[in-house]
Enzyme design. Structure first.
Site, short mmCIF file in Angstrom:
data_model
loop_
_atom_site.label_atom_id
_atom_site.label_comp_id
_atom_site.label_asym_id
_atom_site.label_seq_id
_atom_site.Cartn_x
_atom_site.Cartn_y
_atom_site.Cartn_z
N CYS A 76 -0.01 3.90 2.63
CA CYS A 76 0.36 3.35 4.07
C CYS A 76 1.68 3.67 4.21
O CYS A 76 2.22 4.20 5.05
CB CYS A 76 0.13 1.97 4.13
SG CYS A 76 -1.52 1.22 3.96
N CYS A 135 0.78 -1.18 0.11
CA CYS A 135 -0.14 0.03 -0.19
C CYS A 135 0.90 1.28 -0.10
O CYS A 135 1.50 1.51 0.99
CB CYS A 135 -0.91 0.02 1.29
SG CYS A 135 -1.79 1.33 1.46
#
Length: 104
Positions: free
Chosen positions: A32, A29
């Site tokens: 993230c 991600c």
């Protein structure tokens, strides 16, 4: 200080600490990875909150505590109970969430 969970024991962590803020993320991600250092930096300013990073792919039981379906998700727990959560890649929204839990 930001602590990265190595075991699927978030339930225990939130029960043992008054205030907990969790970032749920994953290695794949991009958002993230962008938010994790921001959370780490912000964690140094709030001693009363336990900051935790959970790899949502590796720790499914911890992920279930906040019923995470999008990443990154940030969740706050107070006295072992989920208080709020947001999915964001904006530092300002994360700051608002931190202040919300810190000021209550």
């Amino acid at each position: 200080m930001l602590q990265e969970l190595e075991q699927d024991n978030l339930k225990q962590v939130v029960e043992e600490n008054e205030l907990v803020l969790v970032q749920y993320g994953a290695t794949w991600c991009g958002n993230c990875r962008i938010m994790k250092p921001k959370l780490k930096r912000l964690s140094n300013d709030f001693d009363q909150i336990k900051f935790i990073y959970v790899d949502a792919e590796k720790l499914p039981e911890s992920r279930k505590l906040a019923q995470v379906n999008n990443l990154p998700t940030f969740a706050t727990f107070k006295r072992g109970i989920l208080v709020s959560q947001i999915q964001t890649n904006k530092e300002e929204a994360l700051k608002e969430l931190i202040h919300e839990v810190a000021d209550n």
